[in-house]
Design a protein around this motif. Structure first.
Motif, PDB file in Angstrom:
ATOM      1  N   ARG A 164     -10.677 -18.663 -17.261  1.00  0.00           N
ATOM      2  CA  ARG A 164     -10.885 -17.526 -16.474  1.00  0.00           C
ATOM      3  C   ARG A 164     -11.391 -17.888 -15.074  1.00  0.00           C
ATOM      4  O   ARG A 164     -12.451 -18.551 -15.067  1.00  0.00           O
ATOM      5  N   ALA A 165     -10.890 -17.449 -14.108  1.00  0.00           N
ATOM      6  CA  ALA A 165     -11.067 -17.902 -12.868  1.00  0.00           C
ATOM      7  C   ALA A 165     -11.021 -16.712 -11.880  1.00  0.00           C
ATOM      8  O   ALA A 165     -10.265 -15.761 -11.963  1.00  0.00           O
ATOM      9  N   THR A 166     -11.612 -16.912 -10.621  1.00  0.00           N
ATOM     10  CA  THR A 166     -11.743 -16.114  -9.551  1.00  0.00           C
ATOM     11  C   THR A 166     -11.149 -16.952  -8.496  1.00  0.00           C
ATOM     12  O   THR A 166     -11.683 -17.975  -8.047  1.00  0.00           O
ATOM     13  N   ALA A 167      -9.997 -16.491  -7.710  1.00  0.00           N
ATOM     14  CA  ALA A 167      -9.592 -17.350  -6.543  1.00  0.00           C
ATOM     15  C   ALA A 167      -9.453 -16.346  -5.472  1.00  0.00           C
ATOM     16  O   ALA A 167      -9.221 -15.417  -5.292  1.00  0.00           O
ATOM     17  N   ASN A 168      -9.949 -17.237  -4.101  1.00  0.00           N
ATOM     18  CA  ASN A 168      -9.615 -16.499  -2.956  1.00  0.00           C
ATOM     19  C   ASN A 168      -8.376 -17.572  -2.175  1.00  0.00           C
ATOM     20  O   ASN A 168      -8.538 -18.583  -1.759  1.00  0.00           O
ATOM     21  N   GLU A 169      -7.278 -16.469  -2.102  1.00  0.00           N
ATOM     22  CA  GLU A 169      -6.015 -17.226  -1.693  1.00  0.00           C
ATOM     23  C   GLU A 169      -6.435 -17.640  -0.165  1.00  0.00           C
ATOM     24  O   GLU A 169      -5.193 -18.434   0.478  1.00  0.00           O
ATOM     25  N   SER A 170      -6.905 -16.804   0.675  1.00  0.00           N
ATOM     26  CA  SER A 170      -7.135 -17.038   2.072  1.00  0.00           C
ATOM     27  C   SER A 170      -7.933 -18.332   2.487  1.00  0.00           C
ATOM     28  O   SER A 170      -7.315 -19.282   3.217  1.00  0.00           O
ATOM     29  N   THR A 171      -8.991 -18.771   1.513  1.00  0.00           N
ATOM     30  CA  THR A 171      -9.931 -19.921   1.887  1.00  0.00           C
ATOM     31  C   THR A 171      -9.571 -21.101   0.745  1.00  0.00           C
ATOM     32  O   THR A 171      -9.908 -22.250   1.079  1.00  0.00           O
ATOM     33  N   GLY A 172      -8.859 -20.702  -0.376  1.00  0.00           N
ATOM     34  CA  GLY A 172      -8.646 -21.821  -1.433  1.00  0.00           C
ATOM     35  C   GLY A 172      -9.812 -21.926  -2.394  1.00  0.00           C
ATOM     36  O   GLY A 172      -9.880 -22.785  -3.118  1.00  0.00           O
ATOM     37  N   ALA A 173     -11.091 -21.097  -2.261  1.00  0.00           N
ATOM     38  CA  ALA A 173     -12.111 -21.278  -3.017  1.00  0.00           C
ATOM     39  C   ALA A 173     -11.832 -20.750  -4.574  1.00  0.00           C
ATOM     40  O   ALA A 173     -11.301 -19.796  -4.512  1.00  0.00           O
ATOM     41  N   VAL A 174     -12.357 -21.540  -5.510  1.00  0.00           N
ATOM     42  CA  VAL A 174     -11.961 -20.985  -6.896  1.00  0.00           C
ATOM     43  C   VAL A 174     -13.206 -21.479  -7.765  1.00  0.00           C
ATOM     44  O   VAL A 174     -13.987 -22.460  -7.447  1.00  0.00           O
ATOM     45  N   THR A 175     -13.694 -20.466  -8.331  1.00  0.00           N
ATOM     46  CA  THR A 175     -14.419 -20.701  -9.471  1.00  0.00           C
ATOM     47  C   THR A 175     -14.063 -20.261 -11.048  1.00  0.00           C
ATOM     48  O   THR A 175     -13.337 -19.541 -10.805  1.00  0.00           O
ATOM     49  N   ALA A 176     -14.515 -21.178 -11.940  1.00  0.00           N
ATOM     50  CA  ALA A 176     -13.614 -20.783 -13.047  1.00  0.00           C
ATOM     51  C   ALA A 176     -14.854 -21.204 -14.133  1.00  0.00           C
ATOM     52  O   ALA A 176     -15.527 -22.023 -14.024  1.00  0.00           O
ATOM     53  N   THR A 177     -14.348 -20.590 -15.311  1.00  0.00           N
ATOM     54  CA  THR A 177     -15.140 -20.789 -16.542  1.00  0.00           C
ATOM     55  C   THR A 177     -13.921 -21.136 -17.644  1.00  0.00           C
ATOM     56  O   THR A 177     -13.174 -20.666 -18.035  1.00  0.00           O
ATOM     57  N   MET A 178     -14.202 -22.441 -18.040  1.00  0.00           N
ATOM     58  CA  MET A 178     -13.259 -23.066 -19.208  1.00  0.00           C
ATOM     59  C   MET A 178     -13.765 -23.104 -20.277  1.00  0.00           C
ATOM     60  O   MET A 178     -14.822 -23.764 -20.425  1.00  0.00           O
ATOM     61  N   THR A 179     -13.303 -22.546 -21.558  1.00  0.00           N
ATOM     62  CA  THR A 179     -13.856 -22.606 -22.685  1.00  0.00           C
ATOM     63  C   THR A 179     -13.052 -23.409 -23.712  1.00  0.00           C
ATOM     64  O   THR A 179     -11.617 -22.992 -23.648  1.00  0.00           O
ATOM     65  N   VAL A 180     -13.259 -24.587 -24.518  1.00  0.00           N
ATOM     66  CA  VAL A 180     -12.389 -25.273 -25.502  1.00  0.00           C
ATOM     67  C   VAL A 180     -13.220 -25.060 -26.868  1.00  0.00           C
ATOM     68  O   VAL A 180     -14.116 -25.681 -26.878  1.00  0.00           O
ATOM     69  N   ALA A 181     -12.486 -24.545 -27.773  1.00  0.00           N
ATOM     70  CA  ALA A 181     -12.937 -24.467 -29.062  1.00  0.00           C
ATOM     71  C   ALA A 181     -12.061 -25.214 -29.985  1.00  0.00           C
ATOM     72  O   ALA A 181     -11.093 -25.104 -29.982  1.00  0.00           O
ATOM     73  N   LEU A 182     -12.962 -26.220 -30.605  1.00  0.00           N
ATOM     74  CA  LEU A 182     -12.447 -26.945 -31.504  1.00  0.00           C
ATOM     75  C   LEU A 182     -12.611 -26.850 -32.819  1.00  0.00           C
ATOM     76  O   LEU A 182     -13.829 -26.794 -33.347  1.00  0.00           O
TER      77      LEU A 182
END
Length: 289
Positions: A137-155
């Protein structure tokens, strides 16, 4: 095993010394991943080698279908990473890379991306019982290329604590409870790790780089019939412009369940399985060429 199943689709069933029934494309994967270890034979050969020999004998010594039919039989195993090839001849290797059968990490080319890789750390066969769910789940700024994301891996380790030989669900070299999956979990991303938790508790991850990707690794134990969850907060910049996400799945016994949601300037949504190198954007998933 999946690649051998593709070959057996082309050749038909093969007879393997020591087995009562021939192996076919419908039975070879389950047999090689698990069923072979239930055989109680003191002089048991390496059946993976025996099956491979019998299959290659059928391929090289028999009559094969047309190239079109052979490609149809082997195509899924190649596209999903179960069948890989390498050549010492540069021109041939360039062709293998072009069609994606070389197995290399794909180039990011300024895009966002992720890959999740498990490496067995207990010298056994327990990964046949491992299932994974990946959420990005991420948020992207296409003008600047800035990205913040939360990655969850359930094993999830569905292995039993008994019922299989020690070399399947135990370890010859490590002292740990039967049915435990000790694994090295690595997350690949172009972004920087900001923080990480395992089962809700903060952890440190070792960091490295590989072919333009950042890698973050943690060693963990999965008891039998248990689930453990890694959550990584990521941030950084990719190239400005329309958002694209490169997904490189690991060929495993069970396909990952993947959820992707990217907001901000981007509008990317996907829920399902991804079995081959893929680019996901606002239009949906497409094969990465």
């Amino acid at each position: 095993p999946t690649a051998l199943a593709g070959l057996l689709s082309a050749t038909g069933p093969v007879t393997v010394p020591g087995l009562e029934q021939p192996l076919s494309s419908a039975t070879v994967v389950q047999f090689l991943l698990l069923d072979q270890y239930a055989l109680d034979t003191p002089d048991r050969r390496d059946l993976l080698e025996a099956v491979a020999d019998a299959t290659l004998d059928a391929v090289l010594g028999g009559s094969l279908p047309s190239p079109q039919h052979l490609a149809k039989d082997l195509g899924p195993a190649a596209a999903d990473g179960h069948l890989l090839m390498w050549s010492a001849t540069p021109a041939e290797q360039a062709l293998l890379a072009q069609i994606g059968i070389d197995g290399a990490l794909p180039a990011l080319d300024g895009r966002d991306g992720f890959a999740v890789v498990n490496n067995n750390a207990s010298a056994n066969k327990i990964d046949s019982f491992l299932e994974r769910a990946v959420s990005y789940r991420a948020t992207a700024n296409e003008s600047t290329g800035a990205v913040t994301a939360t990655m969850t891996v359930a094993l999830t380790n569905n292995a039993p604590s008994s019922g299989y030989p020690s070399y399947v669900i135990e370890s010859e070299f490590l002292d740990m409870p039967s049915g435990t999956n000790r694994t090295l979990l690595t997350v690949y991303s172009p972004l920087d790790e900001l923080s990480a938790t395992l089962d809700g508790k903060p952890i440190g991850m070792s960091r490295s780089e590989e072919l333009g990707w950042n890698t973050y690794t943690v060693k963990l134990d999965l008891p039998p019939q248990s689930t453990r969850t890694l959550v990584i907060e990521l941030g950084g910049r990719i190239r400005p412009g329309p958002y694209e996400l490169v997904v490189r799945p690991q060929p495993t016994a069970h396909e990952d369940h993947v959820t992707i949601e990217v907001g901000g300037d981007a509008d990317v949504h996907f829920v399902g399985t991804i079995s081959r190198r893929t680019v996901v954007d606002a239009r949906g998933p497409t094969a990465l060429r």
